[in-house]
Design a protein around this motif. Structure first.
Motif, mmCIF file in Angstrom:
data_model
loop_
_atom_site.group_PDB
_atom_site.id
_atom_site.type_symbol
_atom_site.label_atom_id
_atom_site.label_comp_id
_atom_site.label_asym_id
_atom_site.label_seq_id
_atom_site.Cartn_x
_atom_site.Cartn_y
_atom_site.Cartn_z
ATOM 1 N N ALA A 1 -4.917 -38.272 -10.806
ATOM 2 C CA ALA A 1 -4.756 -36.818 -10.828
ATOM 3 C C ALA A 1 -3.540 -36.403 -11.635
ATOM 4 O O ALA A 1 -3.580 -35.417 -12.380
ATOM 5 C CB ALA A 1 -4.639 -36.289 -9.398
ATOM 6 N N SER A 2 -2.451 -37.144 -11.496
ATOM 7 C CA SER A 2 -1.235 -36.818 -12.234
ATOM 8 C C SER A 2 -0.315 -38.027 -12.231
ATOM 9 O O SER A 2 -0.415 -38.906 -11.367
ATOM 10 C CB SER A 2 -0.514 -35.619 -11.602
ATOM 11 N N VAL B 1 3.944 -38.858 -13.487
ATOM 12 C CA VAL B 1 5.180 -38.435 -14.147
ATOM 13 C C VAL B 1 6.159 -39.600 -14.139
ATOM 14 O O VAL B 1 6.162 -40.434 -13.221
ATOM 15 C CB VAL B 1 5.815 -37.207 -13.447
ATOM 16 N N ALA C 1 2.620 -41.706 -9.544
ATOM 17 C CA ALA C 1 1.250 -41.260 -9.793
ATOM 18 C C ALA C 1 0.592 -40.800 -8.505
ATOM 19 O O ALA C 1 0.848 -41.341 -7.424
ATOM 20 C CB ALA C 1 0.428 -42.389 -10.411
ATOM 21 N N GLN C 2 -0.279 -39.803 -8.626
ATOM 22 C CA GLN C 2 -1.095 -39.366 -7.491
ATOM 23 C C GLN C 2 -2.559 -39.613 -7.823
ATOM 24 O O GLN C 2 -3.051 -39.225 -8.886
ATOM 25 C CB GLN C 2 -0.881 -37.887 -7.171
ATOM 26 N N GLY D 1 -3.867 -34.401 -20.189
ATOM 27 C CA GLY D 1 -4.002 -33.814 -18.869
ATOM 28 C C GLY D 1 -3.079 -34.450 -17.849
ATOM 29 O O GLY D 1 -1.922 -34.064 -17.687
ATOM 30 N N ALA D 2 -3.576 -35.475 -17.152
ATOM 31 C CA ALA D 2 -2.832 -36.085 -16.049
ATOM 32 C C ALA D 2 -1.505 -36.691 -16.495
ATOM 33 O O ALA D 2 -0.536 -36.716 -15.737
ATOM 34 C CB ALA D 2 -3.684 -37.151 -15.369
ATOM 35 N N GLY E 1 0.187 -35.786 -19.409
ATOM 36 C CA GLY E 1 1.037 -34.807 -20.081
ATOM 37 C C GLY E 1 1.699 -35.308 -21.347
ATOM 38 O O GLY E 1 2.848 -34.990 -21.633
#
Length: 529
Positions: free
Chosen positions: A179-180, A182, A190-191, A227-228, A230
């Motif tokens: 999902a994301s 950083v 990460a998620q 997206g996820a 960035g």
């Protein structure tokens, strides 16, 4: 998995490249998590022409380096999994108005000699009026050529890489998307959104940390970056759709055909699942959702017309038993307007700066070169992580592939003799699908009744349990179209009922109290034989 678990490497994408990277990295001692938003090999990696080949036609585009690399990998892979890969002879009828004979002979000479061959015989010219492969073809075809390449069960190749990764310590989660992510403190936070239990309901949110990320999302590699993750990419992929049709068997012999079309495209006609012929592929620019790709009526007609130029027996769209399409994420190049001319090579893009966790993205590639791609990717990642670990996959078999001297037929005969109560066709399918692990599918069974309920001809509950507990199967689609092609053999009108029964079984069947745990990481061992 607990919240906040840390891994050395998070691999995103459960196609052949992602599974290959996970296997290689786990075998070097890295802690690895592989996540796939759908099933393993759910998209591109189960939609290939199913060939392990150098790419004879790429010689016309002067892709000598790619062809050489693929030819080298061809024999490496044939040794690694002789149950799901095997040599295949190809017949190329000569059409003087398309390519002169001298050009074909020159191309085949290069094809024979760009890399060392141990398993595969070389090319030669043939008289179509005398060779068995000439009988199904129109009488105007008088001569041709034969050469060697290989066949692969592409979806099972992905699963076996993932299975080997887990047995070397990796964790594999299907129905799980990134999902994301950083960067924070030299690592990735990460998620994940997971429906990995295979049942309907809201996704679980899982937080993990990773020292590095490998973006092997195939057609979604660019979307994942922007997206996820960035990030902006230096390279991009060009989505090209390849569609195939399957008909009842058009010829009796065991050779495949490679046909030259007037538009300079190549079409294959390949023996498939014993009773069928696989025909493909097309090359069409694609701009839609890669998960929704499907053949068009124009593509079906094109493939039928291509075959009808060569075979005495003509086919029409009404003769098509099954179709499939996939999106190839090809490396974008300037000046390559023709989708067929776009390179099948790959680029590995590393985003790494001092103090920042590395990100490796995979652009392009083809199934034949996946192992080499994974090796190069893992070399880059271990270097970026300052981990001293060396390549190991070149001479190590995949699960079930430790067959003495890579000779499948003696192994299959021995397996059938050891289980005389199995119907011959079923014994051979088990041997083909699972290799030396076929006995694990059967367990302690001494009769067909011991295999449990029959959901379809040749599909018993013991196999479903094995696929669920060991190979991430969670639905009828996973079983009938990726772990096998049994769906193709079902009688018309029964497929929906069988699928519903299998799906109910996955929801209702009790899971063993202690599911088999991944084996401890083990040292690479030389290939048997």
């Amino acid at each position: 998995m607990t919240q906040g678990t840390r891994y050395d490497l998070l691999v995103v994408g459960g196609g052949i490249n992602g599974a290959g990277i996970a296997r290689d990295a786990a075998g070097r001692g890295l802690s690895v998590l592989l996540v796939e938003q759908d099933d393993l090999a759910a998209h591109t990696s189960s939609s290939s022409t199913k060939l392990i080949h150098g790419g004879l036609r790429y010689l016309e585009y002067k892709e000598f380096g790619l062809v050489r690399k693929a030819l080298q990998e061809r024999e490496t892979l044939l040794y690694a999994a002789p149950h799901i890969m095997w040599p295949l002879r190809f017949v190329m009828p000569h059409m003087p108005n398309l390519r002169p004979a001298w050009l074909i002979r020159a191309g085949l000479f290069l094809y024979d000699h760009l890399a060392k061959r141990e398993l595969l015989p070389g090319s030669r010219g043939i008289d179509m009026r005398r060779h068995p492969a000439g009988a199904p073809l129109v009488d105007s075809i008088k001569r041709g050529f034969v050469y060697s390449d290989g066949w692969v069960d592409d979806a099972r190749l992905v699963v076996l890489n993932a299975l080997d990764a887990t047995e070397r310590g990796a964790t594999v989660m299907t129905r799980t998307k990134l999902a994301s992510a950083v960067r924070a403190g030299g690592e990735w936070h990460a998620q994940l959104e997971s429906k990995d239990d295979g049942r309907r309901g809201d996704a679980r949110l899982i937080d993990v940390r990773a020292g590095a990320i490998a973006n092997a999302a195939g057609p979604w590699v660019g979307q994942l970056l922007s997206g996820a993750l960035g990030r902006e990419a230096q390279h991009s992929v060009r989505l090209v759709k390849g569609s195939h049709i399957v008909t009842r068997r058009l010829f009796e012999h065991d050779h495949a055909y490679i046909f030259q079309n007037p538009d300079k495209r190549i079409i294959f006609a390949i023996p498939y699942e014993h009773d069928y012929t696989l025909i493909g592929t097309t090359d069409i620019e694609y701009r839609g959702d890669p998960a929704q790709v499907a053949i068009t009526e124009d593509e079906t007609r094109y493939l039928c017309e291509s075959i009808n130029r060569y075979f005495k027996r003509r086919i029409s769209p009404q003769d098509v038993c099954w179709t499939y399409s996939g999106v190839r994420p090809l490396l974008e190049e300037e000046g390559a307007d023709n989708p067929s001319a776009v390179t099948r090579d790959y680029k590995l893009e590393l985003d790494a700066k001092p103090g920042l966790a590395p990100l490796l993205s995979v652009f392009g590639g083809k199934i034949t070169t996946f192992r080499k791609l994974a090796e190069e990717a893992t070399d880059i990642l271990t270097g970026a992580l300052a981990i001293d670990a060396h390549a190991w996959t070149a001479r190590v078999p995949l699960p079930g592939g430790d067959i003495a001297q890579a000779k499948f037929e003696p192994f299959a005969a021995r397996f059938a003799a050891e289980h005389p109560w199995l119907p011959a066709e079923l014994a051979r399918r088990y041997a083909r699908s699972y290799g030396t692990r076929a006995a694990r599918v059967i367990g302690d069974a001494k009769s067909l009744a011991d295999l449990g309920r029959a959901f379809a001809p040749g599909l018993y509950e013991s196999e479903l349990r094995y696929l669920r507990d060991n190979e991430w199967a969670k639905s009828a689609q996973d079983v009938l179209w990726r772990r096998s092609k049994l769906g193709l053999h079902l009688e018309a009108g029964t497929l929906d009922t069988v699928c519903a029964d299998i799906d109910r079984w996955f929801v209702q069947a009790p899971v063993a109290a202690a599911a088999p745990a991944p084996g401890a990481p083990r040292a690479a061992s030389p290939m048997a034989g």
